[in-house]
Design an enzyme around this catalytic site. Structure first.
Site, PDB file in Angstrom:
ATOM      1  N   LYS A 127       0.842  -1.203   0.000  1.00  0.00           N
ATOM      2  CA  LYS A 127       0.000   0.000   0.000  1.00  0.00           C
ATOM      3  C   LYS A 127       0.878   1.254   0.000  1.00  0.00           C
ATOM      4  CE  LYS A 127      -3.838  -2.450   2.109  1.00  0.00           C
ATOM      5  NZ  LYS A 127      -4.610  -2.813   3.302  1.00  0.00           N
ATOM      6  N   GLN A 130      -4.993  -1.293   9.528  1.00  0.00           N
ATOM      7  CA  GLN A 130      -4.813  -2.591   8.879  1.00  0.00           C
ATOM      8  C   GLN A 130      -5.444  -3.706   9.738  1.00  0.00           C
ATOM      9  OE1 GLN A 130      -3.457  -3.258   5.800  1.00  0.00           O
ATOM     10  NE2 GLN A 130      -3.996  -5.397   6.136  1.00  0.00           N
ATOM     11  N   ASP A 166     -11.300   2.903   4.276  1.00  0.00           N
ATOM     12  CA  ASP A 166     -11.733   1.499   4.186  1.00  0.00           C
ATOM     13  C   ASP A 166     -13.258   1.375   4.157  1.00  0.00           C
ATOM     14  OD1 ASP A 166      -9.973  -0.535   3.764  1.00  0.00           O
ATOM     15  OD2 ASP A 166      -9.309  -0.673   5.853  1.00  0.00           O
TER      16      ASP A 166
END
Ligand code: NAP
Length: 279
Positions: free
Chosen positions: A49, A93, A116
């Site tokens: 990422k 994460q 997200d």
């Protein structure tokens, strides 16, 4: 042999578009990544990422916390990142260690920084069809894959195996919003194959290798494999690719399918977040 939907090629195109837009609008988006613990897969994903961000002109900062971090400490970091005007996107994460309350963490993110798409406001906006939602990256990437083959979901039967907050549920909402008829299967589903064989589009997000076999697929279906399972050094999906590639009309590979799309949608969401925050 079915046609392979190449996530690497499509992801590259989306990342290039993001890079162009960042230059065009003279933006300097920044993504803060919060990485808790030492799960090797999470470290690999975060590394990818970071690299993807750098390549398109997004600044990234990784906040590494030990697995023993407390809920209060993690929340204090999120509060700090929420306040920091130079940070446009915050990604926590997953998975988090078990002692941490994941939903409490996502609920305290500023919705406009929630790249997200897990904050209840973003989930609600997506469900209600309201503008401004940041949408979970993986299902958003799957929709881009379908778009790339000009596949209209209208009137099609989409069967999703898996109902997680990060994949299955938002996937079902996106498919429903695209006028599909949607079935969501899970671990209590009885006679799964009966459902999967009805699917025009079959999306597997289970986390078990070779879980979907050729006898579970309708000939001519589109098969999307979200699963990522480590077998030794190799990454495999949930779908028995070798067995199904001749039954399906389209199929996504693992690796090189949904995975790269998730990363492309993350950079796209970070750009969207930066644009929203710059008004
Ligand atoms: P998850 O939270 O573990 O959810 C798995 C889902 O599969 C659950 O809804 C579970 O049902 C269902 N399931 C388990 N056993 C089943 C069975 N026998 N029959 C039917 N359904 C069953 O996983 P996730 O986060 O959604 O991830 C799923 C997979 O996708 C994993 O391999 C993950 O690594 C991968 N993934 C890949 C990407 C990517 O970018 N490629 C992104 C995210 C996730 P219950 O709800 O009843 O337990």
């Amino acid at each position: 042999m079915g046609i392979i939907i190449d996530g690497k090629v499509l992801s590259k195109k989306i990342r290039e578009e993001v890079a162009e837009e960042i230059i065009k609008h003279a933006l300097r988006p920044k993504l803060a990544v919060v990485l808790v613990g030492d799960d090797p897969a999470s470290h690999t994903y975060v590394g990818r990422k970071e690299k993807a961000c750098q390549a398109v002109g997004i600044l990234s900062a990784v906040h590494r916390l030990g697995s023993e971090v407390t809920q209060a400490e993690l929340m204090a970091l999120i509060a700090e990142l929420n306040q920091d005007n130079s940070v446009h996107g915050i990604l926590v994460q997953l998975p988090l260690p078990r002692h941490l309350d994941q939903m409490a963490i996502f609920s305290m993110l500023k919705p406009e920084k929630d790249v997200d798409g897990l904050h209840p406001l973003n989930v609600g906006r997506l469900n209600l069809g309201l503008p401004g939602a940041l949408v979970a990256c993986t299902p958003a990437g799957v929709m881009e894959m379908l778009k790339s083959i000009n596949y209209s979901l209208k009137g099609k039967h989409v069967v999703i195996v898996g109902r997680s907050n990060i994949v299955g549920k938002p996937m079902s909402t996106l498919a429903l919003r695209a006028d599909a008829t949607v079935t969501v299967a899970h671990s209590s589903t009885v006679n799964l194959a009966l459902h999967t064989r009805q699917a025009d589009v079959l999306i597997a997000a289970v986390g078990k290798r070779d879980f979907i076999t050729a006898d579970m697929v309708k000939p001519g279906a589109v098969v999307i494999d979200v699963g990522t399972n480590k077998v030794g050094d190799k990454l495999v999906g949930d779908v028995d690719f070798a067995g199904i590639k001749d039954v399906a009309a389209y199929i996504t590979p693992v690796p090189g399918g949904v995975g790269p799309m998730t990363i492309a949608m993350l950079v796209k969401n970070t750009l969207q977040a930066a644009k929203m925050q710059h008004g």
